[in-house]
Design a protein around this motif. Structure first.
Motif, PDB file in Angstrom:
ATOM      1  N   HIS A  79      90.858 -15.021  -3.899  1.00 49.57           N
ATOM      2  CA  HIS A  79      92.132 -15.945  -3.457  1.00 49.57           C
ATOM      3  C   HIS A  79      91.701 -16.136  -1.894  1.00 49.57           C
ATOM      4  CE1 HIS A  79      96.539 -15.581  -2.302  1.00 49.57           C
ATOM      5  NE2 HIS A  79      96.407 -16.694  -2.224  1.00 49.57           N
ATOM      6  N   ALA A  80      91.351 -15.314  -1.165  1.00 48.75           N
ATOM      7  CA  ALA A  80      91.520 -15.559   0.446  1.00 48.75           C
ATOM      8  C   ALA A  80      90.303 -16.655   0.808  1.00 48.75           C
ATOM      9  CB  ALA A  80      91.034 -14.143   1.187  1.00 48.75           C
ATOM     10  N   PHE A  81      89.317 -16.486  -0.279  1.00 52.70           N
ATOM     11  CA  PHE A  81      88.208 -17.795   0.238  1.00 52.70           C
ATOM     12  C   PHE A  81      88.781 -19.070  -0.296  1.00 52.70           C
ATOM     13  CE2 PHE A  81      84.934 -20.252  -1.719  1.00 52.70           C
ATOM     14  CZ  PHE A  81      83.985 -20.191  -0.594  1.00 52.70           C
ATOM     15  N   GLU A  85      88.764 -22.131   2.551  1.00 53.02           N
ATOM     16  CA  GLU A  85      88.154 -23.245   2.359  1.00 53.02           C
ATOM     17  C   GLU A  85      89.139 -24.728   2.480  1.00 53.02           C
ATOM     18  OE1 GLU A  85      84.396 -23.992   1.597  1.00 53.02           O
ATOM     19  OE2 GLU A  85      85.043 -22.241   2.879  1.00 53.02           O
ATOM     20  N   ILE A  86      90.237 -24.440   1.856  1.00 59.03           N
ATOM     21  CA  ILE A  86      91.148 -25.539   1.831  1.00 59.03           C
ATOM     22  C   ILE A  86      91.524 -25.827   3.224  1.00 59.03           C
ATOM     23  CG2 ILE A  86      93.742 -26.111   1.338  1.00 59.03           C
ATOM     24  CD1 ILE A  86      93.308 -24.546  -1.274  1.00 59.03           C
ATOM     25  N   ARG A  87      91.764 -24.526   3.918  1.00 60.11           N
ATOM     26  CA  ARG A  87      92.174 -24.795   5.732  1.00 60.11           C
ATOM     27  C   ARG A  87      91.011 -25.406   6.284  1.00 60.11           C
ATOM     28  NH1 ARG A  87      94.534 -19.635   4.983  1.00 60.11           N
ATOM     29  NH2 ARG A  87      92.551 -18.775   5.738  1.00 60.11           N
ATOM     30  N   HIS A  88      89.653 -25.184   5.945  1.00 59.15           N
ATOM     31  CA  HIS A  88      88.360 -25.714   6.501  1.00 59.15           C
ATOM     32  C   HIS A  88      88.358 -27.056   6.216  1.00 59.15           C
ATOM     33  CE1 HIS A  88      84.546 -26.031   8.132  1.00 59.15           C
ATOM     34  NE2 HIS A  88      84.074 -26.340   6.975  1.00 59.15           N
ATOM     35  N   ILE A  89      88.399 -27.480   4.912  1.00 59.17           N
ATOM     36  CA  ILE A  89      88.205 -28.798   4.554  1.00 59.17           C
ATOM     37  C   ILE A  89      89.472 -29.787   5.125  1.00 59.17           C
ATOM     38  CG2 ILE A  89      88.545 -30.438   2.413  1.00 59.17           C
ATOM     39  CD1 ILE A  89      87.076 -28.169   0.789  1.00 59.17           C
ATOM     40  N   THR A  90      90.805 -29.126   5.229  1.00 53.11           N
ATOM     41  CA  THR A  90      91.676 -29.957   5.899  1.00 53.11           C
ATOM     42  C   THR A  90      91.417 -30.258   7.151  1.00 53.11           C
ATOM     43  OG1 THR A  90      93.489 -28.632   4.302  1.00 53.11           O
ATOM     44  CG2 THR A  90      94.089 -29.942   6.302  1.00 53.11           C
ATOM     45  N   GLN A  91      90.845 -29.392   7.800  1.00 51.55           N
ATOM     46  CA  GLN A  91      90.490 -29.766   9.236  1.00 51.55           C
ATOM     47  C   GLN A  91      89.253 -30.788   9.528  1.00 51.55           C
ATOM     48  OE1 GLN A  91      89.427 -25.739  10.675  1.00 51.55           O
ATOM     49  NE2 GLN A  91      91.398 -24.941  11.010  1.00 51.55           N
ATOM     50  N   GLU A  92      88.402 -30.687   8.431  1.00 55.36           N
ATOM     51  CA  GLU A  92      87.309 -31.478   8.605  1.00 55.36           C
ATOM     52  C   GLU A  92      87.819 -33.066   8.014  1.00 55.36           C
ATOM     53  OE1 GLU A  92      83.945 -31.066   9.477  1.00 55.36           O
ATOM     54  OE2 GLU A  92      84.879 -28.990   9.873  1.00 55.36           O
ATOM     55  N   ILE A  93      88.579 -33.134   7.122  1.00 55.60           N
ATOM     56  CA  ILE A  93      89.128 -34.310   6.886  1.00 55.60           C
ATOM     57  C   ILE A  93      89.945 -34.968   7.870  1.00 55.60           C
ATOM     58  CG2 ILE A  93      90.622 -35.609   5.050  1.00 55.60           C
ATOM     59  CD1 ILE A  93      89.922 -33.913   2.849  1.00 55.60           C
ATOM     60  N   THR A  94      90.775 -34.032   8.514  1.00 55.50           N
ATOM     61  CA  THR A  94      91.561 -34.666   9.776  1.00 55.50           C
ATOM     62  C   THR A  94      90.502 -35.091  10.779  1.00 55.50           C
ATOM     63  OG1 THR A  94      93.383 -33.139   9.099  1.00 55.50           O
ATOM     64  CG2 THR A  94      93.322 -33.938  11.258  1.00 55.50           C
ATOM     65  N   PHE A  95      89.325 -34.586  11.075  1.00 52.55           N
ATOM     66  CA  PHE A  95      88.588 -34.998  12.069  1.00 52.55           C
ATOM     67  C   PHE A  95      87.834 -36.274  11.867  1.00 52.55           C
ATOM     68  CE2 PHE A  95      84.097 -35.143  13.288  1.00 52.55           C
ATOM     69  CZ  PHE A  95      84.238 -34.970  14.701  1.00 52.55           C
ATOM     70  N   PRO A 171     101.248  -9.253  -5.721  1.00 53.90           N
ATOM     71  CA  PRO A 171      99.532  -9.054  -5.469  1.00 53.90           C
ATOM     72  C   PRO A 171      99.068 -10.474  -5.156  1.00 53.90           C
ATOM     73  CG  PRO A 171     100.580  -7.589  -7.414  1.00 53.90           C
ATOM     74  CD  PRO A 171     101.586  -8.745  -7.068  1.00 53.90           C
ATOM     75  N   SER A 172      97.788 -10.258  -4.709  1.00 50.40           N
ATOM     76  CA  SER A 172      97.067 -11.484  -4.498  1.00 50.40           C
ATOM     77  C   SER A 172      96.500 -12.038  -5.980  1.00 50.40           C
ATOM     78  CB  SER A 172      95.907 -11.306  -3.724  1.00 50.40           C
ATOM     79  OG  SER A 172      94.934 -10.231  -4.311  1.00 50.40           O
ATOM     80  N   TRP A 173      96.061 -13.105  -5.872  1.00 54.61           N
ATOM     81  CA  TRP A 173      95.527 -13.576  -7.307  1.00 54.61           C
ATOM     82  C   TRP A 173      94.286 -12.880  -7.576  1.00 54.61           C
ATOM     83  CZ3 TRP A 173      94.170 -19.502  -5.256  1.00 54.61           C
ATOM     84  CH2 TRP A 173      95.188 -20.002  -4.966  1.00 54.61           C
ATOM     85  N   ASP A 174      93.724 -12.473  -6.866  1.00 56.92           N
ATOM     86  CA  ASP A 174      92.495 -11.504  -7.473  1.00 56.92           C
ATOM     87  C   ASP A 174      92.850 -10.357  -8.407  1.00 56.92           C
ATOM     88  OD1 ASP A 174      92.291 -12.658  -4.762  1.00 56.92           O
ATOM     89  OD2 ASP A 174      90.312 -12.350  -4.733  1.00 56.92           O
ATOM     90  N   LYS A 175      93.692  -9.762  -7.556  1.00 52.62           N
ATOM     91  CA  LYS A 175      94.292  -8.338  -8.419  1.00 52.62           C
ATOM     92  C   LYS A 175      95.056  -8.845  -9.527  1.00 52.62           C
ATOM     93  CE  LYS A 175      96.781  -4.084  -6.659  1.00 52.62           C
ATOM     94  NZ  LYS A 175      97.431  -3.545  -5.849  1.00 52.62           N
ATOM     95  N   THR A 176      95.917  -9.753  -9.546  1.00 49.94           N
ATOM     96  CA  THR A 176      96.585 -10.111 -10.683  1.00 49.94           C
ATOM     97  C   THR A 176      95.511 -10.370 -11.648  1.00 49.94           C
ATOM     98  OG1 THR A 176      98.503 -10.898  -9.458  1.00 49.94           O
ATOM     99  CG2 THR A 176      98.450 -11.788 -11.734  1.00 49.94           C
TER     100      THR A 176
END
Length: 222
Positions: A79-81, A85-95, A171-176
């Motif tokens: 889940h956290a990964f 990754e979505i946040r990172h890709i969002t930043q890269e696309i914005t750049f 709970p997180s996706w992982d735990k669920t």
């Protein structure tokens, strides 16, 4: 159907107890069903539930595994990964989008020369197309993530979790997914155990019928 039956059973068990007739139960209780043993320790609550369901719906196991067939691959996704990754890709696309805005005539889609130091190459129009495509796919990914979050929220509300006053109760996706995957493993083990028990009972019945003398043989012996 299986989860609905488990929920109904949980509500019955909760009635007239210290929990004050509480509705629902923690989804992690799914993995504890096989640990509730019978008096002779030869069976458990999950096997009993399965026998009850198969008596009325013989294909309940097939339907359950078909409905939850994507759980196994989902367990391998952190889940956290994914969110990182979505946040990172969002930043890269914005750049990339900002870079193209500065270095490309967006109205005519004609490449201009790069303003980056030591770079004197025309920017390909294909890069603009890629940025637009990446933005579209990122939006689709965010929609999937949002839908998944809504589905998990609905699942926990179905089981009686107070998500309104305690969002951390989900709970997180992982735990669920791990909980559901473990439950499916226990469910499969219960299926095999019930099949083995049924086959053993049938063998014992046939063996007993062979050992019991017929009425004609008994009269002749007398």
């Amino acid at each position: 159907m299986t989860l609905a039956t488990v929920l109904q059973l949980g509500n019955v068990l909760n009635s007239n107890t210290k929990t004050g007739n509480s509705y629902g139960f923690d989804i992690e209780a799914l993995v504890k069903l096989s640990g509730v043993k019978t008096g002779d320790n030869r069976s458990n609550l999950l096997r009993y539930i399965l026998k009850f369901l198969e008596r009325h719906h013989p294909n309940v196991g097939v339907e359950l595994f078909k409905q939850l067939e994507q759980v196994a691959p989902a367990v391998r996704v952190e889940h956290a990964f994914v969110l990182s990754e979505i946040r990172h890709i969002t930043q890269e696309i914005t750049f990339l989008h900002d870079f193209l805005q500065r270095n490309t005539d967006s109205s005519a889609r004609k490449p201009r020369r790069s303003s980056l130091p030591n770079v004197d190459l025309p920017l390909p129009v294909a890069l603009v197309t890629f940025a637009e495509y990446a933005q579209l796919k990122l939006a689709e990914t965010n929609d999937v993530v949002e839908q998944l979050g809504t589905a998990l929220h609905d699942l926990f509300e179905y089981f009686g979790t107070d998500t309104a006053s305690n969002a951390a109760a989900i709970p997180s996706w992982d735990k669920t997914f791990h909980t559901i995957s473990t439950f499916l493993s226990h469910f499969r083990a219960a299926q095999l155990a019930n099949q083995k028990s049924t086959a053993e009972a049938l063998r014992n019945s046939r063996r007993a019928s062979r050992l019991t003398p017929s009425s004609s043989s008994t009269s002749l012996a007398l």
